[in-house]
Design a protein around this motif. Structure first.
Motif, mmCIF file in Angstrom:
data_model
loop_
_atom_site.group_PDB
_atom_site.id
_atom_site.type_symbol
_atom_site.label_atom_id
_atom_site.label_comp_id
_atom_site.label_asym_id
_atom_site.label_seq_id
_atom_site.Cartn_x
_atom_site.Cartn_y
_atom_site.Cartn_z
ATOM 1 N N ARG A 69 33.711 4.224 15.279
ATOM 2 C CA ARG A 69 35.061 3.686 15.334
ATOM 3 C C ARG A 69 35.381 2.985 14.025
ATOM 4 O O ARG A 69 34.476 2.580 13.295
ATOM 5 C CB ARG A 69 35.217 2.717 16.504
ATOM 6 C CG ARG A 69 34.352 1.480 16.439
ATOM 7 C CD ARG A 69 34.525 0.628 17.666
ATOM 8 N NE ARG A 69 33.876 1.200 18.824
ATOM 9 C CZ ARG A 69 32.611 0.944 19.170
ATOM 10 N NH1 ARG A 69 31.897 0.118 18.462
ATOM 11 N NH2 ARG A 69 32.083 1.513 20.226
ATOM 12 N N VAL A 70 36.693 2.891 13.752
ATOM 13 C CA VAL A 70 37.162 2.218 12.557
ATOM 14 C C VAL A 70 37.719 0.865 12.982
ATOM 15 O O VAL A 70 38.443 0.783 13.960
ATOM 16 C CB VAL A 70 38.276 3.049 11.874
ATOM 17 C CG1 VAL A 70 38.819 2.317 10.654
ATOM 18 C CG2 VAL A 70 37.734 4.417 11.487
ATOM 19 N N GLY A 71 37.392 -0.192 12.249
ATOM 20 C CA GLY A 71 37.920 -1.510 12.578
ATOM 21 C C GLY A 71 36.939 -2.319 13.395
ATOM 22 O O GLY A 71 35.856 -1.860 13.727
ATOM 23 N N ARG A 72 37.337 -3.564 13.676
ATOM 24 C CA ARG A 72 36.453 -4.474 14.380
ATOM 25 C C ARG A 72 37.003 -4.835 15.740
ATOM 26 O O ARG A 72 37.925 -5.650 15.846
ATOM 27 C CB ARG A 72 36.324 -5.773 13.588
ATOM 28 C CG ARG A 72 35.481 -5.653 12.357
ATOM 29 C CD ARG A 72 35.316 -7.042 11.809
ATOM 30 N NE ARG A 72 34.708 -7.015 10.502
ATOM 31 C CZ ARG A 72 34.579 -8.087 9.754
ATOM 32 N NH1 ARG A 72 35.048 -9.246 10.180
ATOM 33 N NH2 ARG A 72 34.007 -8.008 8.583
ATOM 34 N N TRP A 87 39.831 -4.162 22.238
ATOM 35 C CA TRP A 87 40.536 -4.252 20.954
ATOM 36 C C TRP A 87 41.643 -5.295 21.029
ATOM 37 O O TRP A 87 42.290 -5.433 22.052
ATOM 38 C CB TRP A 87 41.193 -2.902 20.604
ATOM 39 C CG TRP A 87 40.199 -1.842 20.285
ATOM 40 C CD1 TRP A 87 39.697 -0.918 21.144
ATOM 41 C CD2 TRP A 87 39.557 -1.589 19.020
ATOM 42 N NE1 TRP A 87 38.790 -0.121 20.496
ATOM 43 C CE2 TRP A 87 38.689 -0.496 19.200
ATOM 44 C CE3 TRP A 87 39.655 -2.193 17.760
ATOM 45 C CZ2 TRP A 87 37.903 0.012 18.156
ATOM 46 C CZ3 TRP A 87 38.883 -1.676 16.739
ATOM 47 C CH2 TRP A 87 38.015 -0.591 16.927
ATOM 48 N N ASN A 88 41.872 -5.984 19.936
ATOM 49 C CA ASN A 88 43.041 -6.842 19.718
ATOM 50 C C ASN A 88 43.113 -8.111 20.541
ATOM 51 O O ASN A 88 43.270 -8.088 21.742
ATOM 52 C CB ASN A 88 44.337 -6.067 19.940
ATOM 53 C CG ASN A 88 44.560 -5.054 18.854
ATOM 54 O OD1 ASN A 88 44.161 -5.281 17.712
ATOM 55 N ND2 ASN A 88 45.168 -3.947 19.191
ATOM 56 N N GLY A 89 43.023 -9.205 19.827
ATOM 57 C CA GLY A 89 43.094 -10.576 20.283
ATOM 58 C C GLY A 89 43.572 -10.887 21.688
ATOM 59 O O GLY A 89 44.719 -11.250 21.880
ATOM 60 N N PRO A 90 42.732 -10.781 22.647
ATOM 61 C CA PRO A 90 43.103 -11.195 23.989
ATOM 62 C C PRO A 90 42.618 -12.613 24.227
ATOM 63 O O PRO A 90 42.056 -13.236 23.334
ATOM 64 C CB PRO A 90 42.288 -10.240 24.839
ATOM 65 C CG PRO A 90 41.014 -10.087 24.049
ATOM 66 C CD PRO A 90 41.364 -10.302 22.594
#
Ligand SMILES: [Zn+2]
Length: 239
Positions: A69-72, A87-90
């Motif tokens: 995967r790409v990204g953190r 993914w993405n600030g929960p």
């Protein structure tokens, strides 16, 4: 898919890493996964419960173990064959007392029928000087109402987000909650509905023609949208 397995836990995103979730959860048995509104409760052995609230942008994906995967991502829970990737600030919270986590969450807005009486009880137990628009996003009072549906249901019931809980009647509050339930159920069923105020700042209200406004509200400054013409009262911010 991962319940019943011992998981490898990684937190690639620095903002998740500071919570030391991997240190506390890695190698533990995941006992169950439960959805309450937009909250996902992951129960680990030893009574540890991880709550993730997805807000607008958060997504869980289940992929084969070892996928590239790409990204953190925030969190990777790796089982024998699959891994769940967040993914993405929960909102991520870890609690030692699972029952307390569930108890603290308000009734689920998506339940059929929704327990409006129990929601009202919680709203009435909250500080009366709280603004109703802010309170609607508080997961301890009602779980699952997102920012879109907060805005749309308040407009629907003609209640300003800036009014204080003390000044909103039970009937008004019930009307807002019922509207949020209906709109959210419709949305879950895949039907798109016309938006009346959400992201319509500067445009005319479809009901009265007044220009829609927007302004940050609450500690997290989530953007409130309202029509000053048909949602009157409260401490409306100055233009
Ligand atoms: Zn209006």
């Amino acid at each position: 898919m991962l319940a019943g397995q011992r998981l490898e836990v990684e937190t690639p995103h620095p903002r998740a890493a500071v919570k030391q979730l991997s240190e506390r959860l890695d190698g533990l048995l995941l006992e169950s996964v439960e959805a309450v509104g937009k909250n996902l409760l992951l129960r680990f052995e030893g009574g540890l419960v991880l709550r993730s609230h997805l807000r607008m942008t958060g997504r869980w994906r289940v992929e084969p173990r070892g996928s590239t995967r790409v990204g953190r991502p925030w969190l990777v829970l790796r089982g024998e064959e699959h891994e769940a990737v967040l993914w993405n600030g929960p909102v991520l919270e870890l609690d030692r007392d699972g029952a307390a986590v569930t108890r603290r969450l308000g009734p689920d807005i998506l339940a059929s029928p929704p327990d409006v009486a129990a929601m009202l009880e919680r709203f009435r137990a909250a500080p009366a000087e709280r603004e109703v628009g802010d309170a609607l996003l508080d997961q301890r009072l009602v779980s699952g109402i997102g920012n879109i549906w907060k805005a749309e249901s308040l407009w629907d019931a003609r209640v300003s987000p800036w009014r204080l809980l003390a000044d909103v009647t039970d009937d008004e509050l019930a009307a807002v909650l019922e509207s949020a339930h209906v709109k959210m159920r419709t949305s879950v069923d895949g039907t798109r509905t016309l938006r009346h105020v959400y992201r319509r700042a500067g445009r005319a209200c479809r009901r009265c023609g007044t220009v829609i406004r927007s302004h940050g509200q609450g500690d997290a400054a989530r953007v409130a949208y309202w029509c000053p013409g048909c949602q009157r009262g409260g401490r409306e911010p100055q233009l």
